[in-house]
Design a protein around this motif. Structure first.
Motif, PDB file in Angstrom:
ATOM      1  N   UNK A 170     -10.325 -25.344  70.956  1.00  0.00           N
ATOM      2  CA  UNK A 170     -11.097 -24.317  71.651  1.00  0.00           C
ATOM      3  C   UNK A 170     -10.921 -22.927  71.058  1.00  0.00           C
ATOM      4  N   UNK A 171     -10.035 -22.766  70.085  1.00  0.00           N
ATOM      5  CA  UNK A 171      -9.945 -21.519  69.319  1.00  0.00           C
ATOM      6  C   UNK A 171      -9.524 -21.868  67.899  1.00  0.00           C
ATOM      7  N   UNK A 172     -10.097 -21.175  66.911  1.00  0.00           N
ATOM      8  CA  UNK A 172      -9.690 -21.367  65.531  1.00  0.00           C
ATOM      9  C   UNK A 172     -10.050 -22.736  64.995  1.00  0.00           C
ATOM     10  N   UNK A 173      -9.318 -23.145  63.960  1.00  0.00           N
ATOM     11  CA  UNK A 173      -9.577 -24.441  63.342  1.00  0.00           C
ATOM     12  C   UNK A 173      -8.275 -25.149  63.034  1.00  0.00           C
ATOM     13  N   UNK A 174      -8.308 -26.473  63.087  1.00  0.00           N
ATOM     14  CA  UNK A 174      -7.107 -27.266  62.892  1.00  0.00           C
ATOM     15  C   UNK A 174      -7.463 -28.508  62.081  1.00  0.00           C
ATOM     16  N   UNK A 175      -6.521 -28.968  61.278  1.00  0.00           N
ATOM     17  CA  UNK A 175      -6.671 -30.213  60.529  1.00  0.00           C
ATOM     18  C   UNK A 175      -5.793 -31.258  61.196  1.00  0.00           C
ATOM     19  N   UNK A 176      -6.365 -32.427  61.498  1.00  0.00           N
ATOM     20  CA  UNK A 176      -5.646 -33.514  62.144  1.00  0.00           C
ATOM     21  C   UNK A 176      -5.511 -34.680  61.177  1.00  0.00           C
ATOM     22  N   UNK A 177      -4.364 -35.358  61.218  1.00  0.00           N
ATOM     23  CA  UNK A 177      -4.123 -36.489  60.342  1.00  0.00           C
ATOM     24  C   UNK A 177      -3.370 -36.057  59.095  1.00  0.00           C
ATOM     25  N   UNK A 178      -3.051 -37.027  58.256  1.00  0.00           N
ATOM     26  CA  UNK A 178      -2.294 -36.725  57.045  1.00  0.00           C
ATOM     27  C   UNK A 178      -2.857 -37.488  55.853  1.00  0.00           C
ATOM     28  N   UNK A 179      -2.531 -36.993  54.661  1.00  0.00           N
ATOM     29  CA  UNK A 179      -2.992 -37.655  53.439  1.00  0.00           C
ATOM     30  C   UNK A 179      -4.496 -37.726  53.351  1.00  0.00           C
ATOM     31  N   UNK A 180      -4.988 -38.883  52.900  1.00  0.00           N
ATOM     32  CA  UNK A 180      -6.427 -39.074  52.755  1.00  0.00           C
ATOM     33  C   UNK A 180      -7.156 -39.103  54.090  1.00  0.00           C
ATOM     34  N   UNK A 181      -6.416 -39.295  55.179  1.00  0.00           N
ATOM     35  CA  UNK A 181      -7.032 -39.349  56.506  1.00  0.00           C
ATOM     36  C   UNK A 181      -7.109 -37.989  57.186  1.00  0.00           C
ATOM     37  N   UNK A 182      -6.610 -36.939  56.550  1.00  0.00           N
ATOM     38  CA  UNK A 182      -6.644 -35.606  57.154  1.00  0.00           C
ATOM     39  C   UNK A 182      -8.085 -35.108  57.245  1.00  0.00           C
ATOM     40  N   UNK A 183      -8.472 -34.632  58.423  1.00  0.00           N
ATOM     41  CA  UNK A 183      -9.832 -34.155  58.650  1.00  0.00           C
ATOM     42  C   UNK A 183      -9.788 -32.868  59.481  1.00  0.00           C
ATOM     43  N   UNK A 184     -10.653 -31.902  59.158  1.00  0.00           N
ATOM     44  CA  UNK A 184     -10.711 -30.689  59.980  1.00  0.00           C
ATOM     45  C   UNK A 184     -11.399 -30.954  61.311  1.00  0.00           C
ATOM     46  N   UNK A 185     -10.929 -30.274  62.350  1.00  0.00           N
ATOM     47  CA  UNK A 185     -11.578 -30.320  63.657  1.00  0.00           C
ATOM     48  C   UNK A 185     -12.062 -28.912  63.979  1.00  0.00           C
ATOM     49  N   UNK A 186     -13.358 -28.667  63.912  1.00  0.00           N
ATOM     50  CA  UNK A 186     -13.862 -27.314  64.162  1.00  0.00           C
ATOM     51  C   UNK A 186     -13.770 -26.943  65.639  1.00  0.00           C
TER      52      UNK A 186
END
Length: 284
Positions: free
Chosen positions: A206-222
């Motif tokens: 709900x504020x800013x941006x975060x990346x979830x997961x690790x390695x090749x599975x890491x994905x940004x969550x806007x």
């Protein structure tokens, strides 16, 4: 040597859609939309947030509930709640109300302000069949009753339900054993969070941006997006250069049939029809 637990990853991303509820309060519906009708045991997630009084002043006048729980988490603003059993109180910034509607009540949620920012979340959590007709009750906690931990540099976590670093949140619900965390990450900060086994899990930024997961599975969550998580019992989080705030929520699925219409959530159509009859005849 102990094997490293598998890491959770984003299995699906859902963006909230504009909606209104109550007497016209504007909000963003994330769970309960056509994109994500539910995520057992979660039935609905609404984010409300506006500086415009005309978007929230009408509030949520008297309305009934049966068969599930509502969880209101206030970030900004003040909301007064009342019900037909004589319960009344004011939710302030940082407070949480976990209401078990059970066999039925009629309540209202009205702004206790005429200006300023109103922001927070409402989550609906299903009840198992055995608890749907239980007596209504509240678990309500002021901000200073919500423990806050710092599990890593630049990371602050409010523990509403569940456990982090040996600290347990005040909310107790044995049926779904919920985890509910409000996580703040400073720019570039990272943390690895343990997830309950067998639970359905989501994160909502709900504020800013975060990346979830690790390695090749890491994905940004806007921002204003929900990630359904799966595949592991630990979650890696890393904020971008702006920092981030998100809620992380998990619950044990009930795996029961759902008969749902408006403010009533039961297991069969017959039980649902009975709820309407009971409400009309004043048995709430």
């Amino acid at each position: 040597m102990n094997a490293i637990a598998p890491a959770a990853r984003i299995t699906r991303t859902v963006h909230g859609m504009p909606a209104s509820d109550g007497a016209g309060v504007k909000l963003t519906r994330v769970i309960g939309s056509p994109q994500l009708p539910d995520l057992d045991p979660f039935l609905l997630l609404d984010e409300f947030g506006t500086d415009r009084p005309e978007d929230y002043l009408a509030g949520f006048p008297d309305h009934p509930h049966r068969g599930f729980e509502t969880v209101t988490y206030m970030l900004d603003g003040r909301m007064r709640h009342k019900d037909n059993h004589g319960n009344e109180g004011v939710l302030v910034p940082g407070s949480v109300q976990w209401m078990t509607a059970g066999r039925g009540l009629v309540h209202s949620e009205m702004p206790e302000q005429e200006a300023g920012r109103m922001r927070g979340f409402q989550l609906w959590v299903n009840l198992p069949a055995r608890d749907k007709m239980t007596a209504p009750r509240y678990q309500e906690f002021a901000p200073d009753c919500i423990p806050q931990v710092t599990p890593a540099p630049g990371v602050s976590v409010k523990v509403i339900a569940g456990q982090v670093e040996g600290v347990t949140g005040p909310i107790v619900q044995p049926a779904t054993a919920p985890l509910y965390l409000d996580i703040a990450l400073e720019p570039g900060a990272s943390w690895e969070c343990a997830l309950p086994d067998g639970h359905n899990v989501f994160a909502y930024a709900y504020e800013g941006g975060v990346v979830l997961g690790e390695g090749d599975d890491a994905r940004p969550l806007p921002v204003q997006a929900l990630a359904v998580l799966g595949g592991g019992s630990r979650l890696s989080l890393r904020a971008d250069e702006t920092g981030a705030r998100l809620i992380l929520v998990a619950g044990r699925p009930l795996r029961e049939p759902v008969a749902r219409h408006g403010p009533f959530v039961m297991n069969t159509r017959e039980e649902l029809m009975q709820a309407f009859v009971d409400f009309r005849e004043g048995r709430f």
